[in-house]
Design a protein around this motif. Structure first.
Motif, PDB file in Angstrom:
ATOM      1  N   HIS A   1       0.829  -1.204   0.000  1.00 53.31           N
ATOM      2  CA  HIS A   1       0.000   0.000   0.000  1.00 53.31           C
ATOM      3  C   HIS A   1       0.867   1.258   0.000  1.00 53.31           C
ATOM      4  CE1 HIS A   1      -3.999  -1.808   0.524  1.00 53.31           C
ATOM      5  NE2 HIS A   1      -3.357  -2.757   1.180  1.00 53.31           N
ATOM      6  N   ASP A   2       2.091   1.135   0.454  1.00 52.60           N
ATOM      7  CA  ASP A   2       3.040   2.247   0.388  1.00 52.60           C
ATOM      8  C   ASP A   2       3.775   2.248  -0.948  1.00 52.60           C
ATOM      9  OD1 ASP A   2       2.424   3.054   3.009  1.00 52.60           O
ATOM     10  OD2 ASP A   2       3.872   1.618   3.836  1.00 52.60           O
ATOM     11  N   GLU A   3       4.001   1.075  -1.493  1.00 47.70           N
ATOM     12  CA  GLU A   3       4.778   0.948  -2.725  1.00 47.70           C
ATOM     13  C   GLU A   3       3.952   1.275  -3.962  1.00 47.70           C
ATOM     14  OE1 GLU A   3       7.477  -2.467  -5.012  1.00 47.70           O
ATOM     15  OE2 GLU A   3       6.640  -2.838  -3.011  1.00 47.70           O
ATOM     16  N   PHE A   4       2.649   0.976  -3.908  1.00 45.20           N
ATOM     17  CA  PHE A   4       1.796   1.136  -5.087  1.00 45.20           C
ATOM     18  C   PHE A   4       0.621   2.061  -4.806  1.00 45.20           C
ATOM     19  CE2 PHE A   4       3.478  -3.293  -5.383  1.00 45.20           C
ATOM     20  CZ  PHE A   4       4.324  -3.076  -6.458  1.00 45.20           C
ATOM     21  N   SER A   5       0.087   2.625  -5.874  1.00 45.15           N
ATOM     22  CA  SER A   5      -1.115   3.459  -5.793  1.00 45.15           C
ATOM     23  C   SER A   5      -2.334   2.549  -5.814  1.00 45.15           C
ATOM     24  CB  SER A   5      -1.164   4.440  -6.971  1.00 45.15           C
ATOM     25  OG  SER A   5      -0.005   5.230  -7.017  1.00 45.15           O
TER      26      SER A   5
END
Length: 247
Positions: free
Chosen positions: A114-118
């Motif tokens: 959730h931090d790495e991807f939109s």
């Protein structure tokens, strides 16, 4: 609709576009590892950053539905990461890989993704991971769950929307097969390829069965062209044996 929608396609301001749905097979991954958290290759990451992102901008995609697999999220992330896009991927478990490549089927997205991807955190998928896995045992189940999903999209999206389904080979082939009547075994959509889907055909398939072409089979080809993704998808008629005998 994203800002890029006003460009290309020859549409004027006074013309209303119909709902358009495109399917994308994720970019290149290691050939020997189709599991949930495997990353794209360096080439796949580069092509996602440049080629896929460029084409999605040209199409003006304003809604992205993605398989939860890491390689698929990596494929669409460069597009979603642009300031003008202003949205995340709606993760849909019904777009997952088939057949199941994991020893234990995944049931949730890792927190760090959730931090790495939109990712759209408020999106409620058509079915849970468990429901999707229960409908992932046969290709017929894949057809059915995808047809249900396309029908849902046709109801929740408006005219003018440009929707992307980012997924895997089997799902791409299944969707195109339902729309065209071309057997899945006759298709070979390459990684990173974007193809427009006749979504009306998919819904017709759901309620009336697929079209019945008057030929034995098709052979699919991706003819070379200026298109960086290998040209337009074309299907070549293969005459039945009895036709050949008459020639």
């Amino acid at each position: 609709m994203s800002d890029s929608d006003s460009s290309g396609g020859g549409w004027g301001d006074d013309v209303t576009r119909p709902l358009r749905i495109y399917v994308l097979r994720h970019e290149k991954r290691p050939v020997d590892d189709p599991t949930f958290d495997v990353s794209l290759t360096d080439e796949g990451l580069e092509d996602a950053e440049e080629l896929v992102c460029e084409e999605l901008n040209e199409l003006g995609v304003n809604a992205v539905y993605s398989s939860p697999y890491k390689r698929v999220l990596q494929t669409v992330e460069p597009y979603l990461d642009q300031v003008h896009v202003g949205m995340g991927a709606c993760v849909e478990w019904c777009l997952s890989e088939h057949p199941e490549p994991n020893d234990t089927p995944p049931t949730e997205i890792p927190d760090e993704w959730h931090d790495e991807f939109s990712i759209e955190s408020t999106h409620v998928p058509l079915m849970t991971a468990e429901e999707a896995h229960a409908k992932n045992r046969t290709i017929e189940q894949v057809f059915n769950r995808l047809a249900d999903f396309v029908e849902l999209l046709s109801k929740v999206h408006d005219e003018g929307d440009v929707v992307l389904l980012a997924t895997h080979q089997t799902s791409v082939h299944a969707l195109l097969s339902m729309a065209s009547g071309i057997p899945v075994d006759c298709m070979d959509v390459p990684m990173g390829k974007i193809v427009e889907l006749d979504w009306h055909g998919v819904i017709k398939y759901k309620y009336h069965g697929g079209p019945e072409p008057p030929w034995a089979c098709y052979e699919s080809h991706f003819h070379p062209s200026k298109n960086k993704h290998g040209g337009e998808l074309k299907f070549t008629y293969i005459a039945a044996e009895e036709d050949s005998e008459e020639d």
